[in-house]
Design an enzyme around this catalytic site. Structure first.
Site, PDB file in Angstrom:
ATOM      1  N   HIS A  84       0.818  -1.205   0.000  1.00  0.00           N
ATOM      2  CA  HIS A  84       0.000   0.000   0.000  1.00  0.00           C
ATOM      3  C   HIS A  84       0.856   1.260   0.000  1.00  0.00           C
ATOM      4  O   HIS A  84       0.404   2.316  -0.434  1.00  0.00           O
ATOM      5  CB  HIS A  84      -0.921   0.027   1.215  1.00  0.00           C
ATOM      6  CG  HIS A  84      -1.857  -1.136   1.298  1.00  0.00           C
ATOM      7  ND1 HIS A  84      -2.837  -1.375   0.359  1.00  0.00           N
ATOM      8  CD2 HIS A  84      -1.964  -2.143   2.204  1.00  0.00           C
ATOM      9  CE1 HIS A  84      -3.509  -2.466   0.690  1.00  0.00           C
ATOM     10  NE2 HIS A  84      -2.996  -2.948   1.801  1.00  0.00           N
ATOM     11  N   HIS A 109       5.513   7.288   6.054  1.00  0.00           N
ATOM     12  CA  HIS A 109       5.251   6.608   4.788  1.00  0.00           C
ATOM     13  C   HIS A 109       4.820   7.642   3.749  1.00  0.00           C
ATOM     14  O   HIS A 109       4.710   8.827   4.058  1.00  0.00           O
ATOM     15  CB  HIS A 109       4.183   5.519   4.968  1.00  0.00           C
ATOM     16  CG  HIS A 109       2.861   6.059   5.429  1.00  0.00           C
ATOM     17  ND1 HIS A 109       2.509   6.154   6.758  1.00  0.00           N
ATOM     18  CD2 HIS A 109       1.796   6.561   4.739  1.00  0.00           C
ATOM     19  CE1 HIS A 109       1.295   6.674   6.867  1.00  0.00           C
ATOM     20  NE2 HIS A 109       0.844   6.940   5.655  1.00  0.00           N
ATOM     21  N   HIS A 111       2.639   8.812  -0.092  1.00  0.00           N
ATOM     22  CA  HIS A 111       1.528   8.667  -1.027  1.00  0.00           C
ATOM     23  C   HIS A 111       1.835   9.473  -2.283  1.00  0.00           C
ATOM     24  O   HIS A 111       2.311  10.606  -2.203  1.00  0.00           O
ATOM     25  CB  HIS A 111       0.223   9.181  -0.412  1.00  0.00           C
ATOM     26  CG  HIS A 111      -0.224   8.410   0.790  1.00  0.00           C
ATOM     27  ND1 HIS A 111      -1.048   7.308   0.709  1.00  0.00           N
ATOM     28  CD2 HIS A 111       0.053   8.576   2.114  1.00  0.00           C
ATOM     29  CE1 HIS A 111      -1.278   6.836   1.924  1.00  0.00           C
ATOM     30  NE2 HIS A 111      -0.610   7.586   2.797  1.00  0.00           N
ATOM     31  N   HIS A 128       3.721  11.162   5.300  1.00  0.00           N
ATOM     32  CA  HIS A 128       2.957  11.195   6.546  1.00  0.00           C
ATOM     33  C   HIS A 128       3.822  10.669   7.685  1.00  0.00           C
ATOM     34  O   HIS A 128       4.298   9.527   7.636  1.00  0.00           O
ATOM     35  CB  HIS A 128       1.696  10.328   6.432  1.00  0.00           C
ATOM     36  CG  HIS A 128       0.655  10.885   5.527  1.00  0.00           C
ATOM     37  ND1 HIS A 128      -0.426  10.146   5.076  1.00  0.00           N
ATOM     38  CD2 HIS A 128       0.515  12.123   4.983  1.00  0.00           C
ATOM     39  CE1 HIS A 128      -1.177  10.906   4.299  1.00  0.00           C
ATOM     40  NE2 HIS A 128      -0.618  12.106   4.220  1.00  0.00           N
ATOM     41  N   THR A 195      -6.224   7.869   6.483  1.00  0.00           N
ATOM     42  CA  THR A 195      -6.603   7.906   5.067  1.00  0.00           C
ATOM     43  C   THR A 195      -6.651   6.511   4.462  1.00  0.00           C
ATOM     44  O   THR A 195      -6.806   6.368   3.255  1.00  0.00           O
ATOM     45  CB  THR A 195      -5.631   8.784   4.253  1.00  0.00           C
ATOM     46  OG1 THR A 195      -4.321   8.207   4.296  1.00  0.00           O
ATOM     47  CG2 THR A 195      -5.590  10.206   4.801  1.00  0.00           C
ATOM     48  N   THR A 196      -6.520   5.498   5.294  1.00  0.00           N
ATOM     49  CA  THR A 196      -6.640   4.107   4.872  1.00  0.00           C
ATOM     50  C   THR A 196      -7.596   3.398   5.829  1.00  0.00           C
ATOM     51  O   THR A 196      -7.810   3.848   6.953  1.00  0.00           O
ATOM     52  CB  THR A 196      -5.281   3.386   4.893  1.00  0.00           C
ATOM     53  OG1 THR A 196      -4.719   3.483   6.215  1.00  0.00           O
ATOM     54  CG2 THR A 196      -4.319   3.990   3.889  1.00  0.00           C
TER      55      THR A 196
END
EC number: 4.2.1.1
Length: 244
Positions: A84, A109, A111, A128, A195-196
């Site tokens: 992810h 992590h 995005h 993030h 957000t997941t």
């Protein structure tokens, strides 16, 4: 050394993976963000929540708020491509003092493209930094990357991404977290969610208003590892106030 990261790896399941390993979610097809809320009862907030992230930051209220109080300490790190995102789990010692509470950095992590937007602008990459206090409450510091000069700290991270999904590797050359951040730490603040999945709410979001740079090659390298965009679409504010 890997034993030191057992807690961090468990936490990663809350931040970047499913609350239920048997439920597949992702960013494409029947498991994409539009379907998250129906994949599992555990994910219902992804569909019904009223304080969801990410958001488009517009018309922020100018207000006096405390400057970020960050402390950094060198230590061990571990990097993983969990399918992810690319995530770096960190050892203890990196802290944020916010609202008279101490939060400890758990992991950071990425995005691509960015999840949050500023005045309708989407950035090619967003980092993030996930912090947790003693009561389990979370704060996320979001960092935007714009295309420009190569980023030395990203170069260090990207060189050490494991070849296989869900393979965790000890970081040989630690990423200097403080050097990854901009010199100006002005930020927007709002209440939001993960957000997941499971899209848990009550997360304190601090979005830095000064981006840093990453080269086009570095941005493309991350995207090639993911094989797809890994950003959740913008969520409605539903009357939330953003302060700056």
């Amino acid at each position: 050394m890997k034993g030191k990261f057992s807690i961090a790896l468990m936490l990663s399941a809350c931040f970047s993976a499913s609350a239920s390993d048997s439920v597949h979610w992702g960013y494409e097809g029947s498991g994409d963000p539009a379907h998250w809320g129906k994949l599992s009862p555990d994910f219902s907030l992804c569909e019904t929540g009223k304080n969801q992230s990410p958001v488009n930051i517009q018309q922020a209220l100018n207000a006096q708020h405390d400057p970020l109080q960050l402390a950094f300490q060198s230590g061990t790190q571990q990097i993983i491509n969990n399918g992810h995102t690319v995530q770096v789990n960190v050892s203890s010692g990196n802290t944020l003092l916010l609202d008279n509470e101490t939060f400890a950095l758990q992991q950071f992590h990425f995005h691509a493209p960015s999840e949050n937007e500023i005045d309708g602008k989407q950035f090619p990459l967003e980092g993030h930094f996930v912090y947790k206090n003693a009561d389990g409450a979370l704060t996320v510091i979001a960092l935007m990357f714009q295309e420009g000069a190569a980023n030395p700290q990203l170069a260090t991270a990207w060189q050490q991404i494991p070849a296989h999904v869900d393979q965790a590797e000890d970081v040989r050359t630690p990423i200097a977290i403080q050097a990854l951040l901009p010199t100006s730490l002005n930020y927007y603040r709002f209440s939001g969610s993960l957000t997941t999945p499971p899209c848990s709410e009550g997360i304190r979001w601090l979005v830095l208003d000064h981006p840093v740079t990453a080269s086009a090659e570095q941005i493309n390298q991350f995207s090639s590892v993911m094989h797809h965009a890994n950003n959740r679409p913008i969520q409605p504010l539903n009357g939330r106030i953003i302060i700056h």
